[in-house]
Scaffold this motif. Structure first.
Motif, mmCIF file in Angstrom:
data_model
loop_
_atom_site.group_PDB
_atom_site.id
_atom_site.type_symbol
_atom_site.label_atom_id
_atom_site.label_comp_id
_atom_site.label_asym_id
_atom_site.label_seq_id
_atom_site.Cartn_x
_atom_site.Cartn_y
_atom_site.Cartn_z
ATOM 1 N N ARG A 115 38.343 57.056 21.946
ATOM 2 C CA ARG A 115 37.638 55.859 21.943
ATOM 3 C C ARG A 115 38.426 54.758 22.772
ATOM 4 N NH1 ARG A 115 34.741 54.726 16.481
ATOM 5 N NH2 ARG A 115 33.682 53.171 17.778
ATOM 6 N N PHE A 116 37.914 53.833 23.252
ATOM 7 C CA PHE A 116 38.543 52.679 24.144
ATOM 8 C C PHE A 116 37.483 51.765 24.649
ATOM 9 C CE2 PHE A 116 37.262 55.946 27.251
ATOM 10 C CZ PHE A 116 36.643 54.982 28.310
ATOM 11 N N GLN A 117 37.940 50.549 24.723
ATOM 12 C CA GLN A 117 36.874 49.327 25.068
ATOM 13 C C GLN A 117 36.658 49.271 26.524
ATOM 14 O OE1 GLN A 117 38.247 46.050 23.230
ATOM 15 N NE2 GLN A 117 37.837 46.536 21.175
ATOM 16 N N ALA A 118 37.850 49.520 27.473
ATOM 17 C CA ALA A 118 37.540 49.340 28.700
ATOM 18 C C ALA A 118 38.597 49.869 29.505
ATOM 19 C CB ALA A 118 37.260 47.732 29.357
ATOM 20 N N LEU A 119 38.061 50.252 30.826
ATOM 21 C CA LEU A 119 39.420 50.751 31.806
ATOM 22 C C LEU A 119 39.398 49.666 32.903
ATOM 23 C CD1 LEU A 119 37.694 54.219 32.254
ATOM 24 C CD2 LEU A 119 39.496 53.523 30.771
ATOM 25 N N LYS A 120 40.598 49.250 33.323
ATOM 26 C CA LYS A 120 40.938 47.968 34.002
ATOM 27 C C LYS A 120 41.862 48.501 35.236
ATOM 28 C CE LYS A 120 42.726 44.575 31.877
ATOM 29 N NZ LYS A 120 43.342 43.230 31.305
ATOM 30 N N CYS A 121 41.628 48.043 36.360
ATOM 31 C CA CYS A 121 42.318 48.381 37.505
ATOM 32 C C CYS A 121 42.563 47.053 38.236
ATOM 33 C CB CYS A 121 41.717 49.472 38.639
ATOM 34 S SG CYS A 121 41.427 50.983 37.662
ATOM 35 N N HIS A 122 43.543 47.020 38.964
ATOM 36 C CA HIS A 122 43.849 46.070 39.966
ATOM 37 C C HIS A 122 44.661 46.300 41.237
ATOM 38 C CE1 HIS A 122 47.479 45.189 37.343
ATOM 39 N NE2 HIS A 122 48.029 45.008 38.450
ATOM 40 N N LEU A 123 44.898 45.625 42.200
ATOM 41 C CA LEU A 123 45.625 45.970 43.326
ATOM 42 C C LEU A 123 46.840 45.109 43.224
ATOM 43 C CD1 LEU A 123 42.982 46.247 46.261
ATOM 44 C CD2 LEU A 123 43.713 47.843 44.877
ATOM 45 N N ILE A 124 47.975 45.647 43.795
ATOM 46 C CA ILE A 124 49.194 44.945 43.631
ATOM 47 C C ILE A 124 50.053 45.510 44.879
ATOM 48 C CG2 ILE A 124 50.431 46.301 41.993
ATOM 49 C CD1 ILE A 124 51.798 43.779 40.977
ATOM 50 N N GLY A 125 50.801 44.377 45.690
ATOM 51 C CA GLY A 125 51.563 44.548 46.596
ATOM 52 C C GLY A 125 52.872 44.564 46.125
ATOM 53 N N VAL A 126 53.630 45.713 46.262
ATOM 54 C CA VAL A 126 54.990 45.865 45.504
ATOM 55 C C VAL A 126 56.002 45.650 46.818
ATOM 56 C CG1 VAL A 126 56.449 47.085 44.341
ATOM 57 C CG2 VAL A 126 54.087 47.212 43.991
ATOM 58 N N GLN A 127 57.297 44.957 46.461
ATOM 59 C CA GLN A 127 58.122 45.032 47.162
ATOM 60 C C GLN A 127 59.562 44.534 46.184
ATOM 61 O OE1 GLN A 127 57.757 41.992 50.327
ATOM 62 N NE2 GLN A 127 57.454 40.291 48.791
ATOM 63 N N LYS A 128 60.653 44.425 46.968
ATOM 64 C CA LYS A 128 61.819 44.072 46.121
ATOM 65 C C LYS A 128 61.726 42.772 45.423
ATOM 66 C CE LYS A 128 64.822 46.669 48.818
ATOM 67 N NZ LYS A 128 66.176 46.794 49.921
ATOM 68 N N ALA A 129 62.294 42.492 44.108
ATOM 69 C CA ALA A 129 62.039 41.476 43.440
ATOM 70 C C ALA A 129 63.118 40.361 43.971
ATOM 71 C CB ALA A 129 62.408 41.560 41.887
ATOM 72 N N PRO A 130 63.233 39.042 43.850
ATOM 73 C CA PRO A 130 62.344 38.359 43.011
ATOM 74 C C PRO A 130 61.152 37.822 43.785
ATOM 75 C CG PRO A 130 64.221 36.846 43.693
ATOM 76 C CD PRO A 130 64.314 38.287 44.128
ATOM 77 N N VAL A 131 60.793 38.228 44.803
ATOM 78 C CA VAL A 131 59.503 38.059 45.548
ATOM 79 C C VAL A 131 58.372 38.364 44.671
ATOM 80 C CG1 VAL A 131 58.319 38.229 47.772
ATOM 81 C CG2 VAL A 131 60.779 38.506 47.688
ATOM 82 N N PRO A 132 57.295 37.367 44.814
ATOM 83 C CA PRO A 132 56.296 37.449 43.855
ATOM 84 C C PRO A 132 55.300 38.379 44.394
ATOM 85 C CG PRO A 132 56.099 35.319 45.148
ATOM 86 C CD PRO A 132 57.384 35.784 45.385
ATOM 87 N N PHE A 133 54.665 39.310 43.784
ATOM 88 C CA PHE A 133 53.727 40.194 44.241
ATOM 89 C C PHE A 133 52.460 39.675 44.374
ATOM 90 C CE2 PHE A 133 56.659 43.459 41.530
ATOM 91 C CZ PHE A 133 57.672 43.485 42.584
ATOM 92 N N PRO A 134 51.752 39.818 45.493
ATOM 93 C CA PRO A 134 50.427 39.530 45.682
ATOM 94 C C PRO A 134 49.777 40.602 45.145
ATOM 95 C CG PRO A 134 51.029 40.374 47.750
ATOM 96 C CD PRO A 134 52.253 40.417 46.822
ATOM 97 N N ARG A 135 48.355 40.258 44.413
ATOM 98 C CA ARG A 135 47.715 41.277 43.777
ATOM 99 C C ARG A 135 46.038 40.682 43.677
ATOM 100 N NH1 ARG A 135 47.450 41.383 37.453
ATOM 101 N NH2 ARG A 135 45.506 41.908 37.959
ATOM 102 N N SER A 136 45.057 41.506 43.414
ATOM 103 C CA SER A 136 43.670 41.308 43.362
ATOM 104 C C SER A 136 43.555 40.811 41.850
ATOM 105 C CB SER A 136 42.994 42.509 43.820
ATOM 106 O OG SER A 136 43.226 43.617 42.799
ATOM 107 N N ASN A 137 42.059 40.469 41.720
ATOM 108 C CA ASN A 137 41.882 40.292 40.385
ATOM 109 C C ASN A 137 41.460 41.643 39.519
ATOM 110 O OD1 ASN A 137 39.557 40.349 42.617
ATOM 111 N ND2 ASN A 137 38.266 40.814 40.836
#
Length: 182
Positions: free
Chosen positions: A141-163
């Motif tokens: 049992r679970f309530q929901a499945l969630k996904c999003h897109l993320i752009g990954v690179q070396k920290a500390p740069v902010p990662f762009p992502r989708s909703n």
């Protein structure tokens, strides 16, 4: 010195906000049986007859060319999926492949994602190099499945992502019943 520190924090906050979000729409979901070669086309598999697997297929669209958007930011585009509201309270993640473009040039841009391969999710906690447990989406049992897109690179740069794009448990089970009738 304090003023310089505050200005630095404000600059970092401004840069962090510029990572932003890319709007993505979940157009269609289905449960499909996909062959191993389609799921892992670059795998040097010595066993080409590996079995097909059930997946939650997510068809998404965006006004933004996602591959170009994340590529222009020199980030590796990844899909991150998780399970919300499972009964044992542990954190589970789902493996996903994509987004795979469904054509070129058309707006909105359309993509396919194959998620929750084998209709399972792995616990985020690892033991001996493997997930501590697995969540069977067909039975547990679970309530929901969630996904999003993320752009990954070396920290500390902010990662762009989708909703987030979300499939409720009730929708998932409707899809499962429909898939079993085929």
């Amino acid at each position: 010195m304090l003023r310089r520190g505050i200005l630095l924090l404000l600059a970092l906050a401004t840069v962090s906000c510029s990572g932003g979000r890319v709007a993505v729409t979940l157009d269609h979901t289905s449960i499909r049986v996909i062959d191993h070669a389609t799921l892992f086309p670059e795998s040097p598999d010595p066993h080409p007859d590996r079995p097909s697997r059930q997946v939650l297929q997510l068809n998404i669209s965006s006004q933004t060319d996602l591959l170009k958007y994340f590529g222009d930011r020199h980030t590796q585009l990844q899909v991150r999926c998780s399970v919300d509201g499972n009964t044992n309270g542990r954190a589970y993640n789902g493996f996903a492949i994509g987004p795979i473009p469904e054509g070129k040039g058309a707006i909105p841009h359309r993509y396919t994602i194959y998620s929750f391969i084998g209709l399972e999710a792995d616990e985020a906690q690892y033991e001996n190099g493997k997930p501590a447990s697995t969540l069977n989406l067909k039975a547990d049992r679970f309530q929901a499945l969630k996904c999003h897109l993320i752009g990954v690179q070396k920290a500390p740069v902010p990662f762009p992502r989708s909703n987030d794009f979300v499939v409720s448990a009730s929708t998932f089970h409707e899809l499962l019943r429909g898939a079993s009738k085929r």
